[in-house]
Design a protein around this motif. Structure first.
Motif, PDB file in Angstrom:
ATOM      1  N   ILE A 189     -12.233   2.923  72.910  1.00 37.19           N
ATOM      2  CA  ILE A 189     -11.758   2.865  74.104  1.00 37.19           C
ATOM      3  C   ILE A 189     -10.930   3.915  74.574  1.00 37.19           C
ATOM      4  N   VAL A 190      -9.864   4.038  73.684  1.00 35.53           N
ATOM      5  CA  VAL A 190      -8.795   5.119  73.914  1.00 35.53           C
ATOM      6  C   VAL A 190      -9.579   6.399  73.691  1.00 35.53           C
ATOM      7  N   GLN A 191     -10.419   6.451  72.884  1.00 37.53           N
ATOM      8  CA  GLN A 191     -11.110   8.067  72.447  1.00 37.53           C
ATOM      9  C   GLN A 191     -11.863   8.313  73.723  1.00 37.53           C
ATOM     10  N   MET A 192     -12.648   7.236  74.092  1.00 40.33           N
ATOM     11  CA  MET A 192     -13.818   7.474  75.273  1.00 40.33           C
ATOM     12  C   MET A 192     -12.775   7.918  76.414  1.00 40.33           C
ATOM     13  N   GLU A 193     -11.761   7.155  76.794  1.00 40.69           N
ATOM     14  CA  GLU A 193     -10.910   7.499  78.149  1.00 40.69           C
ATOM     15  C   GLU A 193     -10.524   9.148  78.005  1.00 40.69           C
ATOM     16  N   GLU A 194      -9.832   9.265  76.676  1.00 42.71           N
ATOM     17  CA  GLU A 194      -9.613  10.657  76.689  1.00 42.71           C
ATOM     18  C   GLU A 194     -10.763  11.732  76.888  1.00 42.71           C
ATOM     19  N   SER A 195     -11.960  11.514  76.119  1.00 38.12           N
ATOM     20  CA  SER A 195     -13.033  12.348  76.440  1.00 38.12           C
ATOM     21  C   SER A 195     -13.475  12.606  77.800  1.00 38.12           C
ATOM     22  N   ILE A 196     -13.600  11.472  78.502  1.00 38.52           N
ATOM     23  CA  ILE A 196     -13.664  11.525  79.956  1.00 38.52           C
ATOM     24  C   ILE A 196     -12.729  12.410  80.680  1.00 38.52           C
ATOM     25  N   LYS A 197     -11.491  11.975  80.601  1.00 36.04           N
ATOM     26  CA  LYS A 197     -10.339  12.659  81.171  1.00 36.04           C
ATOM     27  C   LYS A 197     -10.445  13.983  80.967  1.00 36.04           C
ATOM     28  N   SER A 236     -17.442  14.748  72.303  1.00 37.18           N
ATOM     29  CA  SER A 236     -16.797  13.650  71.803  1.00 37.18           C
ATOM     30  C   SER A 236     -17.267  12.623  72.986  1.00 37.18           C
ATOM     31  N   PHE A 237     -17.663  12.739  74.004  1.00 35.09           N
ATOM     32  CA  PHE A 237     -18.101  11.582  74.791  1.00 35.09           C
ATOM     33  C   PHE A 237     -19.625  11.422  74.362  1.00 35.09           C
ATOM     34  N   ALA A 238     -20.246  12.145  73.931  1.00 33.78           N
ATOM     35  CA  ALA A 238     -21.696  11.829  73.565  1.00 33.78           C
ATOM     36  C   ALA A 238     -21.782  11.302  72.373  1.00 33.78           C
ATOM     37  N   HIS A 239     -20.894  11.580  71.207  1.00 36.58           N
ATOM     38  CA  HIS A 239     -20.843  11.064  70.040  1.00 36.58           C
ATOM     39  C   HIS A 239     -20.353   9.473  70.026  1.00 36.58           C
ATOM     40  N   LEU A 240     -19.288   9.215  70.906  1.00 37.21           N
ATOM     41  CA  LEU A 240     -18.881   7.778  71.298  1.00 37.21           C
ATOM     42  C   LEU A 240     -20.057   6.995  71.916  1.00 37.21           C
ATOM     43  N   THR A 241     -20.758   7.764  72.951  1.00 36.21           N
ATOM     44  CA  THR A 241     -21.622   6.977  73.743  1.00 36.21           C
ATOM     45  C   THR A 241     -22.861   6.521  72.806  1.00 36.21           C
ATOM     46  N   CYS A 242     -23.303   7.469  72.220  1.00 29.30           N
ATOM     47  CA  CYS A 242     -24.334   7.293  71.126  1.00 29.30           C
ATOM     48  C   CYS A 242     -24.039   6.016  70.253  1.00 29.30           C
ATOM     49  N   ALA A 243     -22.769   6.159  69.531  1.00 30.94           N
ATOM     50  CA  ALA A 243     -22.410   5.423  68.218  1.00 30.94           C
ATOM     51  C   ALA A 243     -22.107   3.930  68.903  1.00 30.94           C
ATOM     52  N   ASP A 244     -21.803   4.012  70.154  1.00 23.04           N
ATOM     53  CA  ASP A 244     -21.505   2.646  70.640  1.00 23.04           C
ATOM     54  C   ASP A 244     -22.789   1.873  71.214  1.00 23.04           C
ATOM     55  N   SER A 245     -23.714   2.318  71.756  1.00 27.45           N
ATOM     56  CA  SER A 245     -24.893   2.023  71.855  1.00 27.45           C
ATOM     57  C   SER A 245     -25.634   1.592  70.458  1.00 27.45           C
TER      58      SER A 245
END
Lengths: 415, 415
Positions: free
Chosen positions: A241-249, A255-264
């Motif tokens: 969650i922390v990493q995703m907020e950072e990536s989006i901001k 980083s966004f793509a990595h987190l999105t795919c990994a979490d799915s």
């Protein structure tokens, strides 16, 4: 006849897709999740719910119509939302028409609700998220509730968990909260829809013969039987969650793509770790993942992120228009429409992406070259029902134009 | 010509299927796993490797033939096994033929190896497990190594991890071990094949268009990228190992089936949690799981356990012959053979199960009633390549009949 008036409000609310997934409740009744989640709101131009709510002293009971068909409001989820909003109702006055509803009147007055999705309800596109968000938002406006969108999200949450994230545009975080009554389990906006406006979203609606486990049942069984879920919820998601907020901001797409795919993938992993196991993705879903993974790897930096909810449909988030056009070419190569399908009804939503991809008709689809990153690329005709091209979008809005209302201003019944 | 003699040994070794899965190495070179695993050895009558090893002073180099085709022995895995066995070689004397090989001679002598699987190598049926176990076992016998089966298993492990479990019949535990040199990472027998001899095993070899990630690559990527694997290996598997040993010793099928299915699913869950995700099961695998789960639930107690390795094939372990016959009926209902396939080549192995199921020809398959536990049961013709009926079986044996040798006793070359 003072008793014949009808007061109406019409609202439009987007759907959303989680990029850090919500899966598992710690409280089934209040719908409190085991972890925070983050979603992107989808442009309501392409996917939204429109809801008209009306009140009249002539209504004998609360009634609701979904896509033109009357449905029962007796379910706990609807009752929770109606009760919570009524408890927050305030005085309403229409001076022009000489109508006054005082705070305490709302307990006795009945409402009519008509709701309509501009996309197929059964397609597994989070219609309940947009639906409950719209219901709560529209009722709040009708009853002049003073709560802000976050406070309303905590009510929508009691209709459908992910509905709370549809109260905002852009990227939205559902904070799981701590307190027992659930009042701090609500949505906040991470960034609005203008912050990262070059993202393009393509949804592949995948044909499926399988009847899927409902997400309510699925997540209950995962909570009860998966030995991996608690580790995910407690140890893995908080960091993501922390990493995703950072990536989006920072608009850091890699980083966004990595987190999105990994979490799915991890969400589907805990589904598989459930007893009996839950399979939401099918072979077509796997092929779409493989197509994206191979392309991303061949380029060296991620062009597209994928995420799948409780069904086989892929939601693909492209870095920008160029990547989206290339993605659409690849997707149409692998998944051409059946020969009796027109391109116009196969690629829906923002058709300008199709233009960017240089595709004007089915002949262009047939002539597409195989993606160079895959050898012996087969084509899977008919395995995708259709595509929707869209983008991140805005939160709920009121529609002031009465022609868009779904209920008649005279009778309060569906038009 | 004293230099023209050939000494040979022929051995037969079973394959095995893990019921608590091995996935992930803590040491890539020595092949040391991140957790214990437990397997059932499959009857070598239906699935086994036969290997002949020969030594002669006339051999100029080590050579190997697999299923009649010469293959390279230069790979580290073969070299590890050859080196470790040579280091344990002892004096060998054939008084009748006046041949004497002293311990130190083995370093200079070359071997010929011929190996044959009685099942399709490419079908994803753990041919490397049986293969390396058989290689090590046969070489140990040839070279008169004094090590017991557990000690040999630690050598076979360095060829292919799961090979160590093929040194025993019945149910086998691979203890992960603790020491750095891997000497305590070896197999022990839990119970022999007679302990639980009413189990029946049906393997569904599933047709697949997909090229799969090799298990070596797959487990490396899981170790490197999955955030769930370590939790599984450290917190979940150790408890399951204890429970599984208990279930096997007590012949508690309900507990055995629950653990087997849950661990298979969790293995596939950590594969999905890998980046990029690994999908070994396909829609057909999912349908087989669904068939078993629904039946088990409808009966109330488990009749069949399922487990899947690094591919789409299902290994189904039935409680007894009656359950196996019913299972085969259901499987043949869902997955009838293509019309050009004969029943005889569609159901392989122990055909008496087919007889128990009352199925004599394709007409009987066509006439099978839909399983009552599923409504609107569709049939998926051609989605399974074939079935193999088998059972738990014995460990490695020497074949003394020279006619079964794969190398010529004169030339030491494949017959």
């Amino acid at each position: 006849m003072a008793e014949s008036w009808v007061i109406m409000v019409t609202a439009q609310t987007p759907t959303n897709i989680a990029v850090i997934k919500y899966w598992g409740k710690r409280d089934e009744k209040l719908i409190l999740p085991v972890n925070d989640s983050i979603s992107v709101t989808l442009d309501p131009v392409h996917l939204c719910t429109t809801t008209t709510v009306a009140v009249s002293p002539s209504f004998a009971q609360d009634r609701m119509w979904l896509n033109g068909k009357e449905i029962s409001l007796s379910g706990g989820r609807y009752q929770n939302c109606l009760r919570e909003i009524r408890a927050r109702a305030c005085d309403v006055e229409d001076k022009e028409r000489g109508i006054k509803i005082s705070k305490k009147d709302w307990e006795k007055l009945h409402v009519h609700i008509a709701s309509y999705n501009n996309f197929p309800t059964a397609a597994g596109l989070a219609s309940s998220a947009a639906g409950f968000a719209c219901l709560v938002f529209a009722l709040a406006k009708l009853m002049n509730a003073k709560e802000d969108h976050s406070e309303l999200s905590a009510i929508a949450r009691q209709g459908s968990g992910s509905a709370c994230r549809s109260l905002f545009g852009g990227f939205v975080k559902w904070k799981m909260g701590k307190v027992e009554d659930g009042s701090d389990s609500l949505a906040v906006q991470v960034v609005d829809e203008k912050h990262w406006d070059d993202l393009v979203i393509i949804i592949a609606v995948v044909s499926s013969r399988q009847k899927e486990t409902s997400s309510t049942t699925g997540m209950r069984e995962t909570v009860e039987t998966s030995l991996l879920l608690q580790h995910r919820a407690k140890e893995i998601v908080p960091k993501r969650i922390v990493q995703m907020e950072e990536s989006i901001k920072n608009r850091n797409f890699a980083s966004f793509a990595h987190l999105t795919c990994a979490d799915s993938n991890q969400f589907h992993a805990v589904c598989m770790d459930t007893c009996p196991p839950i399979f939401y993705m099918n072979d077509t879903s796997h092929r779409i993942i493989s197509c994206v993974e191979k392309w991303n790897r061949s380029v060296g930096t991620p062009q597209v992120a994928y995420t799948f909810d409780a069904g086989p449909n892929a939601v693909l988030i492209a870095h920008n228009r160029k990547a989206a056009a290339q993605l659409l070419q690849k997707l149409l190569f692998y998944f051409p429409p059946n020969s009796d399908t027109e391109l116009n009804s196969y690629v829906l939503g923002d058709k300008s992406i199709l233009k960017d991809a240089g595709i004007e008709d089915l002949k262009d689809v047939e002539a597409l070259p195989p993606p160079p990153e895959i050898k012996d690329a087969p084509r899977y005709k008919g395995d995708v029902s259709y595509f929707i091209c869209t983008r991140p979008g805005r939160g709920p809005v009121l529609l002031s134009d009465e022609s868009q209302a779904l209920l008649s201003p005279e009778t309060g019944l569906p038009k």
